[in-house]
Structure formats: C-alpha cells, structure tokens
Design an enzyme around this catalytic site. Structure first.
Site, PDB file in Angstrom:
ATOM      1  CG  ASP A 155      -3.043  -0.349  -3.424  1.00 17.76           C
ATOM      2  OD1 ASP A 155      -3.750  -1.247  -3.933  1.00 17.76           O
ATOM      3  OD2 ASP A 155      -2.997  -0.133  -2.197  1.00 17.76           O
ATOM      4  CG  HIS A 163      -1.442   3.098   4.488  1.00 16.03           C
ATOM      5  ND1 HIS A 163      -1.620   1.800   4.077  1.00 16.03           N
ATOM      6  CD2 HIS A 163      -0.704   3.027   5.620  1.00 16.03           C
ATOM      7  CE1 HIS A 163      -1.029   0.973   4.912  1.00 16.03           C
ATOM      8  NE2 HIS A 163      -0.456   1.700   5.868  1.00 16.03           N
ATOM      9  CB  CYS A 194      -0.945  -0.004   1.201  1.00 17.44           C
ATOM     10  SG  CYS A 194      -2.151  -1.354   1.154  1.00 17.44           S
TER      11      CYS A 194
END
Length: 506
Positions: free
Chosen positions: A312, A128, A78
């Site tokens: 992603d 993130h 991620c």
C-alpha cells in the site's frame, strides 16, 4: 407427438451445450491471486536492488513475469490506498479521505465486477476501509462484493490477531504469526475451491508495518549492526524546516504524546533495530509467497492464475529523519508491483510505466479480459505488453488531512504533488512550492530544487499538470472543505474539532 418430443430434446441439447460452453468459458478465465503487504517499500526487495536481504520468491515473480519500476502510492497511508485499489476511484470519490474513515459500500468495486463475470470472490487479512471501529464486525453488505471472508478492519498485534470468519459475529484468533496463518487460509481456500469457476482472492498482510516483528527464526537472520542504511538517513534540513516553521498548530496533547516517536526517526540505534525487524518480516513474507506459488503448482493452476504482489505504501525508516510514511519521498511512495501470468507477460518484463493504485486492478483485469465498472484508473496492459506510448505522464500525490500519526509526528501540513518518471514535486495548499527533486540525478532526494531560479519554468509546467489531475480527482485542494465533508460523513471524528480549536481557519 414425436415432433413435439424431438423439439423438447433439441431444446435440452441446446441448453446443455450452453451450460457446457459457459462452464468451459469460465474455466478458461484466469484465477486472480492479489497479495499485498502493508508498508513495504520497493527498495528492500532484491529484484528492485535491495542490498540487505534476498527475496528469491518475489524475485521469481519478476523473473517469470513483470516488474514495474514506477509504481507509486498516490496517498501513502493505509485506508486511502485500499479505497483506491478496490474501487479504482480517487480518495474523495471513494470517500476515503483519511485512515479510519468509512468507504461507501454502495460503490462499484472490482470484486462486484468479478462476481458478474462468474468468479468466486474471497478476502483474507487486513481490511481497514470500514471506519466503524478497528475490531468491529463488518457485515456482508459492507464487504464490497467479497463472499468468502476471513478479515478484520485493522490490527498490528501480529501474534494475537483477531479476524471474523464469514458471517460469524464472534471473532477468532489467527494461530501464531498472523501473516503465516492468513497464507495458510489462502492455501486452504485454493485447495477447496469450486473448480468449475475461477476465483478472485485478495490476501492482505499487516507486516512489515510496525511494530517491526516476525517469528524468531526470521529475526535471527538480520543483524542490526550490519545493515546498510540509505544515504539520506542523515539528511535533516526538510524535517527541521517543518519542525521549526510549522504551517499549522498541533493540539497540545498530541505534541506531548508523540514527542518520543520523533526520537525514533533520529537515533541510529533505534533505526537499525526497527529496520532489522522490518526486514525480518519481509523475509517471512517472501517465504509465504513461495508457499502460495507451490500450492498453485500442486493444484495445476499456476499458469492460469494471475499472481500479483504489491504494497500500500512504503516506510521512511529514518530517511530524511521523517517517521513513518505519508510524505512525498521515494521511501514512502515507491512500492513494488510484480505480476506473473505467462499467457500475457513475457518472462523478465521490466516496465517503467507510471502506475497509480487506481490503475492496479484495471490493469490486472485487462490481462484477464474481464469487464469492470467505470473508474479513474487506466489499463496499462497495452502499454506494457506492446511497449507503447505511456498512458500516464504523471501520478497524483496527496495528503488531505493533518490528523494521522505521521502528520502529527512530523509536523506535516497537507500537500498535493505529482510524480513523473524524472521528477517529484509537491506544493502546499496555498500553491507555495515545497519540494522538487530530480530523481535521475539525485536518487536519494537530498537536493531540493525549489528556490533555484533555473527551475521556475519547470515548476509552472508541473503545477499545470497537477491542476489537471486535481480536477480529475475532484479534489478542491481546500482542507476546510474536506474537513466539513468528513464531519458530515462521520460526526464522531473528534480530532477534526480538536484541530479546528487551535486552527480556526480549518
């Protein structure tokens, strides 16, 4: 006096004309709606040949615009993807060497570039890349140039999902399924936009990342027993090699805590159940894309908006009996990349150009004719539109650390590799070849060509290409050096010290 007054009037007219020109030029700039899912592999979308579900709204993007068939997630977990996407820089330049590691907020970013071009900027969903804490408040100065803000660092609690709204320090909850609520927030932003300025809106969904759930209406549409599994779900030789001949030691507590997760990559009933939830979430996201397109149509701005959809990274879902992602197999690294913008792209354009995350926004900005900061990525627009010579002949692949769930569960060492249109190649840090697949003749990657003397010359050629890419990425291919850097940047990463206790060379 009259001459003086006339001069003032002329200056005012010139100023007004300048403002009018600026407003008109801004209005002519395309809006950008960039949407990405988490852990959605390209193989599941029907436009990419998926056989288990239909994704008509995502297919519409392909039919009315561009589908790229060689979009590759360089570092398929991620945070590194997000760092590459938002800055155009390789992981060790952005600072994102692993999940939950902070990106340098002083770096240039595409949102900052958009603001310089007169755009309003907005981010909704999963972030993130802050690395301070998964539920911590992220102040304005760490948002990389995004002004409107409805985001949280990371959560996969999709039906009880937190977010922070602009500069409010108390979190809120998304109503119901968070991806649906985030889509509605994006629709609201579009409807309430400043019509005198274009917008740059990034929408980041958490699904279909595990726990593989969706609203019940979508769960009911997928029957686990009827799913067609990928042919390599039963392939296990590479996974067994890592389990039986580990190249590094895993701290004892992680061996025990992750033992049950290994079963999820081997048990067909578990794979089917998880796969069904994954596909159900994908069906939901497809509907949400349709709602976004409808809102753009209702606002009369669809054709002046660059609509992008990607992910992603992918998900093994039992393929090769690996868990999760972060391995250099097609299920982990092959991601969708769909763009609709009729002012530049012909309907039904299919491009096989190699595309890395560092190229994504520079390519979108190329379509929009927007200037941006100096980056590692390249603008693939000329090659796509003019069917010119490829800008890239290989994409870098990497796993820089041992301490993420997929490495721990799978017994995965650090690696570097490259993807060409034909081959996937990966080697260990000591330069020992690990994997080589001929993807044209072996699309499910079950025949590892490493050790086949007929490919010795090819491996040497690929090693040279890889060495060149590592220089560009400023990657020393040295885990100890990278771990030293991580500890300097974030001394609280106790997992590094845990690994060093059982692996003194690290």
């Amino acid at each position: 006096m009259r001459t003086k007054n006339m001069f003032k009037v002329k200056k005012l007219i010139v100023a007004l004309m300048g403002c009018l020109f600026f407003t008109v030029s801004l209005a002519q700039k395309p809006n950008i709606l960039f949407v990405f899912a988490d852990q959605l592999r390209s193989q599941e979308l029907s436009c990419y040949g998926g056989v288990n579900i239909k994704t008509p709204n995502l297919d519409r993007l392909a039919d009315e615009g561009l589908m790229m068939t060689n979009a590759i997630s360089t570092y398929p977990i991620c945070s590194p993807f997000r760092g590459m996407l938002l800055t155009g820089l390789y992981p060790l330049k952005s600072g994102i060497s692993n999940n939950d590691h902070p990106l340098n907020p002083e770096l240039p970013s595409f949102a900052k570039s958009c603001k310089k071009e007169g755009y309003n900027t907005a981010y909704i969903g999963k972030w993130h890349i802050d690395g301070i804490g998964r539920t911590a408040y992220i102040p304005e100065e760490r948002r990389l140039g995004y002004d409107h803000w409805q985001a949280l660092e990371c959560t996969h609690n999709y039906f009880k999902s937190l977010y922070f709204h602009n500069n409010e320090v108390e979190p809120k909850y998304w109503k119901g399924f968070d991806a649906e609520a985030q889509t509605k927030a994006a629709q609201d932003y579009i409807r309430a936009r400043d019509t005198e300025k274009p917008f740059f809106l990034t929408l980041s969904w958490g699904p279909p990342h595990d726990p593989y759930i969706a609203p019940q209406e979508y769960m009911d549409k997928v029957e686990p027993k009827k799913l067609i599994l990928r042919e390599n779900v039963t392939e296990h030789l590479m996974e067994e090699e890592l389990q039986n001949n580990p190249r590094f030691k895993i701290p004892e507590r992680y061996i025990h805590s992750h033992a049950k997760l290994r079963v999820r990559a081997k048990d067909e009933n578990i794979i089917r159940k998880r796969y069904a939830g994954y596909l159900a979430a994908t069906l939901a996201l497809d509907d949400y894309i349709g709602e976004l397109l409808q809102t753009l149509e209702e606002e009369g701005i669809l054709d002046n908006t660059i609509v992008v959809f990607t992910s992603d990274h992918g998900d093994q879902l039992g393929s090769h009996q690996f868990y999760g992602k972060n391995v250099p197999f097609a299920e982990s690294i092959s991601i969708p990349f769909l763009v609709r913008y009729p002012k530049v792209l012909k309907q039904g354009t299919i491009a096989d150009n190699l595309l890395s995350p560092i190229d994504m926004f520079s390519t979108v900005f190329g379509m929009a004719n927007i200037d941006h900061h100096e980056i590692d990525g390249v603008d693939l627009t000329p090659a796509i539109v003019n069917e010119a010579v490829d800008a890239r002949d290989a994409i870098l692949l990497m796993n820089l650390t041992h301490f993420n769930n997929t490495s721990l569960i799978n017994g995965l060492d650090t690696y570097r590799g490259i993807q060409t249109k034909k081959y996937t190649y990966a080697r260990y840090e000591d330069k020992t070849p690990w994997l080589l697949f001929d993807n044209e003749n072996d699309p499910f990657q079950v025949n590892n060509l490493v050790g086949n003397s007929a490919y010795t010359g090819l491996i040497k050629t690929l090693d040279k290409k890889l060495d060149k890419l590592l220089i560009e990425a400023q990657d020393p291919e040295n885990t100890k050096e990278i771990y030293d850097r991580i500890m300097r940047e974030n001394p609280k990463r106790i997992m590094v010290n845990e690994f060093r206790k059982v692996n003194p060379d690290l």
